[in-house]
Design an enzyme around this catalytic site. Structure first.
Site, PDB file in Angstrom:
ATOM      1  N   GLU A  85      -9.810  -4.243   5.462  1.00 10.29           N
ATOM      2  CA  GLU A  85      -9.638  -3.231   4.424  1.00 10.29           C
ATOM      3  C   GLU A  85      -8.508  -3.611   3.476  1.00 10.29           C
ATOM      4  OE1 GLU A  85      -9.682   1.619   4.060  1.00 10.29           O
ATOM      5  OE2 GLU A  85      -9.121   0.697   5.965  1.00 10.29           O
ATOM      6  N   HIS A  93      -4.579 -10.936  14.559  1.00 17.50           N
ATOM      7  CA  HIS A  93      -3.148 -10.636  14.643  1.00 17.50           C
ATOM      8  C   HIS A  93      -2.679 -10.687  16.090  1.00 17.50           C
ATOM      9  CE1 HIS A  93      -3.857  -9.183  10.627  1.00 17.50           C
ATOM     10  NE2 HIS A  93      -4.735  -8.313  11.092  1.00 17.50           N
ATOM     11  N   ASP A 124      -2.224  -4.477   3.592  1.00 27.33           N
ATOM     12  CA  ASP A 124      -2.264  -4.665   5.049  1.00 27.33           C
ATOM     13  C   ASP A 124      -3.123  -5.871   5.456  1.00 27.33           C
ATOM     14  OD1 ASP A 124      -0.602  -2.556   5.420  1.00 27.33           O
ATOM     15  OD2 ASP A 124      -2.127  -1.146   6.109  1.00 27.33           O
ATOM     16  N   ASP A 132      -5.687  -6.853   7.180  1.00 25.28           N
ATOM     17  CA  ASP A 132      -6.972  -6.679   7.843  1.00 25.28           C
ATOM     18  C   ASP A 132      -8.071  -6.656   6.790  1.00 25.28           C
ATOM     19  OD1 ASP A 132      -6.630  -4.225   6.645  1.00 25.28           O
ATOM     20  OD2 ASP A 132      -6.360  -3.100   8.501  1.00 25.28           O
ATOM     21  N   ARG A 176      -3.229  -2.572  14.014  1.00 24.39           N
ATOM     22  CA  ARG A 176      -4.697  -2.633  14.100  1.00 24.39           C
ATOM     23  C   ARG A 176      -5.089  -4.039  14.539  1.00 24.39           C
ATOM     24  NH1 ARG A 176      -3.736   0.512   9.454  1.00 24.39           N
ATOM     25  NH2 ARG A 176      -4.354   2.678   9.774  1.00 24.39           N
ATOM     26  N   GLU A 216       0.803  -1.229   0.000  1.00 25.66           N
ATOM     27  CA  GLU A 216       0.000   0.000   0.000  1.00 25.66           C
ATOM     28  C   GLU A 216       0.830   1.270   0.000  1.00 25.66           C
ATOM     29  OE1 GLU A 216      -3.491   0.172   2.590  1.00 25.66           O
ATOM     30  OE2 GLU A 216      -3.339  -1.986   2.822  1.00 25.66           O
ATOM     31  N   TYR A 247       1.874  -5.345  13.404  1.00 25.87           N
ATOM     32  CA  TYR A 247       0.734  -4.617  12.851  1.00 25.87           C
ATOM     33  C   TYR A 247      -0.085  -3.975  13.965  1.00 25.87           C
ATOM     34  CZ  TYR A 247      -2.975  -3.439   9.606  1.00 25.87           C
ATOM     35  OH  TYR A 247      -3.879  -2.758   8.830  1.00 25.87           O
TER      36      TYR A 247
END
Length: 820
Positions: free
Chosen positions: A85, A344, A81, A83, A300, A8, A298
């Protein structure tokens, strides 16, 4: 051929590219490349909420570069990433670049380290469509709510408003707390504190507890003074003494919500800033002799799980640095709360041996502070308990009981590295480091003074960003990735205002929330919103179809919207302006706060009779060093705080340095606190021309580190200028291209119009003689028409007779077809 890896961000691409080598091309998508259109809903509700995804405007260049790179490579790894999204971005990339299953797969990295990146590449998988659908459901829900509810708010409240599921509930939390504060009725109570001396001249304080029957409350001055008078001049004696040991366990490692809360309390960082800096630490920092490396896992996550390798590394580090007694003997395991996604690990340093102070020179101030916070919390969570020697005693006098307690640290344990903070500052400081002098039961004490004090019960405190995140987490509202953007949204849209650290609702926020609570349960109800988050988790787990979730939601939402339109037909909800104590210079009214294109300002409520306006300022209590007027606090268009003379622009004094209420010992002018950007040295300085007074408040870093900071700051500024110049160039090129296209279109249009006009004129000219000819023979036409009509009628009659005969024959022969 080489392999393409799409991530990203450029920083992440750079770090991963270093680990993978020349056989891999690593490129950044710069976030989303495809989304719902901006200017329309883009969701076909009637056909199972089918979304219309289009390339995001301005991303054409990136899309073309990625397509070319994908065509030049024989395989593509989608490494966005890890997750929901990120999964959705990978899915969009696959669709947009038209990548088949045979040419692409998904990889994830929980941390950006060499081993983690190589492990991820060696263990690719298919895109998890359940994760994608969970993200699609959230996006479509938010789009439907935004595009159907916002216009309703425009009609009934004010243009430009917006509503969303999570932001509306977060605003309601703040509004409900404000209503609790308003409804709170304070109650009086009293306390009595005795300052006591032991025979060995030790001094401590004890607070009134009650009498021999137990705890007693003092509700008024009369009750308090009765106790004071009873014990004044009377002996104090040590009664029951309890000594013991108390263990204090380390806090769990950070998850997203606790990191945001602690960064807000300890570092004064907003959740948005916290996540931005954490992203930088995750994606990679250039370290001497190491190169680019990701410093944390990570960020989040809602899981407290830690990898075995990480806890083993922490054990070795703790034993080596602090000694074996600081390690509890086995790895600590923390239980993740129910309902967590647990996708995670908890947030931790990628390499515990990279101590914050050792790499400080490679980090910006905010990166250093946040990394140190994460590193310290992780190390502490694997350390031994702190052990406190506690003591509490009842002190007796005239039949009344006073109580005192304290502790000393017998063994610091994890507190040698980290002490957790709370939202209650008084609680943080209560008894901190308090040790009592030695005494035993029966010892006589001397009272130095016995002081009563009046108090009133306090209303619940307003939310801070940290406590609001905790409240959202406790109620199951939102998820790790949504806390920071939700709070930023309600602040940016003026539903909530921030005063120091406290959040309070604006009149606009209260008005909109009242309407939503009354009419839209599916948007503003706590339980409904929490259940929706649970259902999105069910979609992610593959237990619920996301189309069904959308239908379940929309049925009730659409009904509520229609009913609200009926209930409020012809009505408009008035939002009262916030009245200030600033008096209008022209008419004497109390000015009110208004919002405009460039933010908030003061305006006279007498508009249009009185058009007086003023910028919103805050008196600092300092005097202008140039003209002696007030120095006021202001905010720039970008939200930065600065200070200027109240008479600006007549007086041109302006500064970033914070004004103080103390005066210069040399010239009596107000002092200002100046922090050097590079050395971090803090000084109180006098800004009056010719004075030059300066006093050191806090020493800064070494000259070498200050120089590094300067170079790093200048490099960042140069990069920012380069990006701005590139953006300006691209915008200019786009503008020129649009201008050229418009010019070309304009040239074609007149030519078409001329040709069309000529053709029309020709037709018009040809039509004139034909019209004259037709007008000359109307009678002849009429006469010729009569025999023709008779002939046509006779023919039609014969045809009808023939059809009837044919149908009869077909029926007699048993035919089913209608030959007519």
């Amino acid at each position: 051929m080489s392999k393409l890896v799409i991530v990203e961000s450029p920083a992440k691409a750079k770090t991963i590219g270093k680990y993978l080598g020349t056989d891999y091309v690593v490129k950044a998508s710069m976030g989303h490349l495809r989304d719902l259109p901006k200017k329309k809903m883009g969701v076909d509700i009637e056909h199972d909420f089918k979304p219309q995804y289009i390339p995001i405007e301005g991303k054409d260049k990136i899309i073309n570069e990625l397509r070319e790179a994908a065509d030049d490579c024989d395989f593509v790894y989608l490494a966005t990433d890890p997750d929901r999204e990120g999964e959705a971005i990978s899915w969009h990339l696959k669709e947009l670049l038209m990548l088949g299953d045979s040419r692409s797969q998904r990889v994830t990295f929980n941390e950006i380290t060499k081993n983690a990146v190589k492990y991820g590449i060696e263990h690719p998988r298919d895109i998890d469509i359940d994760l994608v659908n969970a993200q699609q459901a959230r996006r479509i829900l938010d789009r439907v709510v935004g595009y159907q509810l916002s216009p309703f708010l425009w009609r009934k409240v004010k243009r430009g408003l917006s509503a969303g599921r999570v932001q509306s509930v977060a605003t309601r939390l703040v509004v409900d707390r404000e209503n609790e504060i308003r409804a709170f009725v304070p109650e009086e109570y009293w306390s009595i504190e005795a300052t006591l001396h032991t025979a060995a001249q030790g001094v401590f304080t004890a607070r009134f507890y009650g009498d021999r029957d137990g705890k007693a409350e003092l509700k008024n001055e009369g009750q308090a003074m009765a106790v004071v008078q009873a014990v004044t001049g009377k002996p104090f004696t040590v009664g029951t003494v309890k000594r013991g040991k108390k263990k204090k366990s380390a806090p769990a490692p950070f998850i997203t919500s606790t990191l945001q809360q602690e960064a807000s309390r300890k570092l004064n960082m907003t959740p948005r800033r916290t996540m931005s800096v954490a992203q930088e630490l995750y994606e990679g920092i250039e370290l001497p002799e190491v190169g680019l490396t990701g410093l944390i896992t990570y960020m989040r996550t809602d899981s407290l799980r830690l990898a075995d390798e990480a806890t083993a590394a922490a054990a070795d580090f703790i034993r080596a640095k602090y000694g074996g007694q600081y390690y509890p003997g086995k790895a600590r395991v923390f239980k993740t709360k129910g309902g967590a996604q647990d996708a995670h690990e908890a947030i931790r340093p990628s390499n515990v041996s990279l101590e914050p102070d050792a790499i400080r020179g490679s980090l910006s101030p905010d990166q250093y502070k946040l990394y140190k916070l994460i590193w310290s919390r992780f190390v502490a969570c694997q350390m031994a308990d702190a052990i406190l020697d506690t003591v509490s005693a009842d002190i007796l006098s005239a039949g009344y009981v006073f109580r005192t307690s304290g502790y000393t640290v017998a063994f610091p344990g994890f507190t040698a590295v980290y002490v957790e903070s709370t939202d209650d500052e008084k609680k943080d400081n209560k008894g901190e480091g308090k040790a009592l002098p030695p005494f035993d039961e029966g010892d006589a004490l001397t009272a130095e003074k016995v002081e009563p004090a009046q108090h009133f019960t306090q209303p619940p405190a307003r939310y801070t960003e940290a406590s609001l995140i905790r409240a959202m987490e406790e109620r199951g509202i939102g998820r790790p990735s949504t806390y920071a953007p939700t709070i930023s949204t309600i602040l940016d849209r003026d539903y909530v205002a921030k005063e120091n650290k406290a959040l309070r609702p604006t009149p606009l926020g209260e008005g909109v929330t009242g309407l939503l609570v009354d009419k839209f349960k599916s948007v503003a109800d706590y339980e409904f919103t929490a259940n929706m988050e649970h259902e999105l988790d069910e979609v992610e787990a593959g237990k619920l179809d996301y189309i069904q979730l959308l239908h379940n939601f929309y049925g009730g939402f659409e009904s509520a919207l229609q009913q609200a339109e009926v209930d409020l037909e012809g009505q408009r909800i008035k939002i009262e302006d916030e009245v200030t104590d600033v008096i209008c210079d022209k008419c004497g009214r109390n000015m009110v706060i208004k919002s405009g294109r460039f933010g908030k300002f003061l305006a006279c409520p007498g508009y249009p009779e009185c058009t007086n306006t003023k910028p919103i300022t805050e008196d600092t209590g300092a005097a202008c060093p140039v003209c002696g007027a007030k120095v006021v606090k202001k905010k720039s268009a970008r939200g930065y705080v600065y200070y200027s003379c109240d008479k600006y622009p007549e007086c041109q004094f302006i500064t970033w340095d914070k004004p103080l209420k103390t005066q210069c010992p040399t010239c009596d002018s107000s002092l200002f606190r100046h922090t050097d950007r590079d050395s971090k040295e803090v000084r109180d300085v006098c800004l009056r021309e010719g004075c030059g007074y300066s006093e050191l408040v806090k020493e800064g870093v070494s000259p070498e580190e200050a120089e590094k900071n300067r170079l790093r700051r200048e490099a960042r500024a140069a990069k920012a200028a380069e990006r701005a110049a590139q953006k300006e160039k691209e915008e200019a090129e786009q503008k020129e291209a649009k201008k050229a296209a418009k010019k070309a279109t304009a040239k074609k249009t007149p030519a078409k119009k001329t040709a069309g006009k000529m053709a029309a004129d020709g037709k018009k000219a040809a039509a004139k003689p034909a019209a004259k000819k037709a007008a000359a023979k109307p009678a002849a036409k009429k006469a010729a028409a009569k025999p023709a009509a008779k002939k046509a009628a006779a023919t039609n009659k014969a045809t009808a007779a023939k059809k009837t005969t044919t149908r009869k024959k077909a029926a007699e022969n048993g035919g089913g077809a209608d030959a007519g």
